[in-house]
Scaffold this active site. Sequence first.
Site, PDB file in Angstrom:
ATOM      1  N   LYS A 202      -1.133  -8.476  -7.002  1.00  0.00           N
ATOM      2  CA  LYS A 202      -0.982  -6.322  -6.572  1.00  0.00           C
ATOM      3  C   LYS A 202      -0.542  -6.213  -6.034  1.00  0.00           C
ATOM      4  O   LYS A 202      -0.444  -7.080  -4.642  1.00  0.00           O
ATOM      5  CB  LYS A 202      -1.893  -6.479  -8.152  1.00  0.00           C
ATOM      6  CG  LYS A 202      -3.361  -7.146  -7.360  1.00  0.00           C
ATOM      7  CD  LYS A 202      -5.186  -6.687  -8.047  1.00  0.00           C
ATOM      8  CE  LYS A 202      -6.180  -6.333  -7.137  1.00  0.00           C
ATOM      9  NZ  LYS A 202      -6.640  -5.841  -7.986  1.00  0.00           N
TER      10      LYS A 202
ATOM     11  N   TYR B 266      -1.846  16.673  18.911  1.00  0.00           N
ATOM     12  CA  TYR B 266      -2.641  17.967  17.955  1.00  0.00           C
ATOM     13  C   TYR B 266      -4.029  18.206  18.037  1.00  0.00           C
ATOM     14  O   TYR B 266      -4.442  17.359  18.328  1.00  0.00           O
ATOM     15  CB  TYR B 266      -1.508  17.486  15.988  1.00  0.00           C
ATOM     16  CG  TYR B 266      -0.996  17.298  15.788  1.00  0.00           C
ATOM     17  CD1 TYR B 266      -0.319  18.506  15.996  1.00  0.00           C
ATOM     18  CD2 TYR B 266      -0.236  16.384  15.338  1.00  0.00           C
ATOM     19  CE1 TYR B 266       1.545  18.610  15.025  1.00  0.00           C
ATOM     20  CE2 TYR B 266       0.963  16.709  14.796  1.00  0.00           C
ATOM     21  CZ  TYR B 266       1.891  17.962  14.755  1.00  0.00           C
ATOM     22  OH  TYR B 266       2.952  17.523  14.012  1.00  0.00           O
TER      23      TYR B 266
HETATM   24  C1  LIG Z   1      -9.029  -9.165 -11.184  1.00  0.00           C
HETATM   25  C2  LIG Z   1      -9.038  -9.372 -10.197  1.00  0.00           C
HETATM   26  N1  LIG Z   1      -9.395 -10.887  -9.841  1.00  0.00           N
HETATM   27  C3  LIG Z   1      -9.087 -11.515  -8.838  1.00  0.00           C
HETATM   28  C4  LIG Z   1      -8.595 -10.199  -7.039  1.00  0.00           C
HETATM   29  C5  LIG Z   1      -8.623 -10.903  -5.746  1.00  0.00           C
HETATM   30  O1  LIG Z   1      -9.970 -10.726  -5.236  1.00  0.00           O
HETATM   31  P1  LIG Z   1      -9.077 -11.196  -4.096  1.00  0.00           P
HETATM   32  O2  LIG Z   1      -8.553 -10.290  -2.962  1.00  0.00           O
HETATM   33  O3  LIG Z   1     -11.053 -10.060  -3.232  1.00  0.00           O
HETATM   34  O4  LIG Z   1      -9.194 -12.283  -3.662  1.00  0.00           O
HETATM   35  C6  LIG Z   1      -8.739  -9.114  -7.420  1.00  0.00           C
HETATM   36  C7  LIG Z   1      -8.687  -8.295  -6.131  1.00  0.00           C
HETATM   37  O5  LIG Z   1      -9.304  -7.326  -6.354  1.00  0.00           O
HETATM   38  C8  LIG Z   1      -8.986  -8.778  -8.697  1.00  0.00           C
HETATM   39  O6  LIG Z   1      -9.361  -7.233  -9.332  1.00  0.00           O
END
Ligand SMILES: Cc1ncc(COP(=O)(O)O)c(C=O)c1O
Length: 429
Positions: free
Chosen positions: A79, A316
């Site tokens: 993601k 700044y």
């Molecule tokens: C539903 C879900 N699964 C897995 C993960 C992966 O987490 P991580 O990056 O801590 O491995 C996330 C990330 O936030 C998540 O939201």
Amino acid sequence: MAVSSPPQPPSRPEGGDEDDDNVRVLRPRRAAPADAIRPTRAEINLGHLRHNLRVMERAVGRTGRASSPGIPEIWGVLKADAYGHGAPAVARTLERAGIGGLCVALLEEGLELRAAGITVPILVMGGYYGPHHRGLEEALEGRLTPVLYHAEQIEALARLARDRDAGPLAFHLKFDTGMARLGASRHAADELLGLVSHTQGVAMTGLMSHLACADSSDAEPTLAQLRLFESIVRAAKARGLAPRHCHVANSAGAIAFAASRFDAVRPGIALYGVSPFEAPPTEQIEPIASDLRPVMRVRSEIVALRTVADGERVGYGHTWRAEGERRIATIPMGYADGLSRALSNRGHVVVRGRRAPIVGIVSMDLTTVDVTDIPGAALGDEVVFLGTQDGPLGSAQVTSEEIAKLLGTIPWEVVTSISRRVPRFYREP
Ligand SMILES: Cc1ncc(COP(=O)(O)O)c(C=O)c1O
């Protein structure tokens, strides 16, 4: 090590906001290496990405690509543009390296991966499909597996199956076991599993939850979540449901809790080479955490150099004042690139293999660094904001953990903050 352009998707140009399908898909334009005039860039080491996949495979007991009973698959979390690393290239690399599946948060992110030619299963974890769940159709066309957590969504999927005269449409059902964020309440488990088992046209191929505290030294909250999840899995089985993939574990869970591995684990941050543990991990976990190799390195170059006299002020608000004569280097990277303004007068960079302090306020496009103690610092010298640099003065690094600590945040936010203005260059060792 060769530096190359990122593998490009075969179709669909990036950029714009074309509305060629039912769902409007946001495709923000990323800076492409070919457009890069500024020397500021994020280098993505695909060799390290593959290495981290192997580390995670070993951590969960996988020895090869084949699926074997009792050995969980790895479903990489991509993601937010693969945590800022560039989702299409990361997905292609992991797919070729034999990953079992990928997870995204948004439908748009899943569609982007399909447009890039990715064929492994993709799970859309955000569970949001737009008004009247119309995006479910989009997910189906993109061969994406939706995550659902509400009766209405299951009914919408069943309607879709009827309207299309399609075979059972696969989905994963998500339960909240202690995160209180997304997922059906455990109190609704009986009702929801009953609905699933009686609804024609849908197939619950996965059952999932998410761990809230797997990185904590206190194991109890995670063990409580696992107990709850196991009871939901049992309830599903008692109704004759047989989800192929039960999964709950993020990176920390997959590494630290064998009981959280079930049929698949969903590591994100570990694949990008960052340990999910803030506190020093236990003796058992330490070798895994320390074997991870950071995938992203952010670098630029000195574009201006000046000497400031004793008492002169920089930037700044004149927040920094020279004590004695100092050499100040200007670097073309600022907060619009994801270098937090909160690093003003606090952060460090690496020049010629030695750390140098950021002085003055980080501005939108530029940052000033005191290089008085970097002998030989010159225009065009490489400056590393994140990662390691070997140079004539030695070897030094700035880690995402260090930046996160300074900013009062977590490494996840540091890497996902590198903005799309910074082109990603893909490195193949
Ligand atoms: C539903 C879900 N699964 C897995 C993960 C992966 O987490 P991580 O990056 O801590 O491995 C996330 C990330 O936030 C998540 O939201």
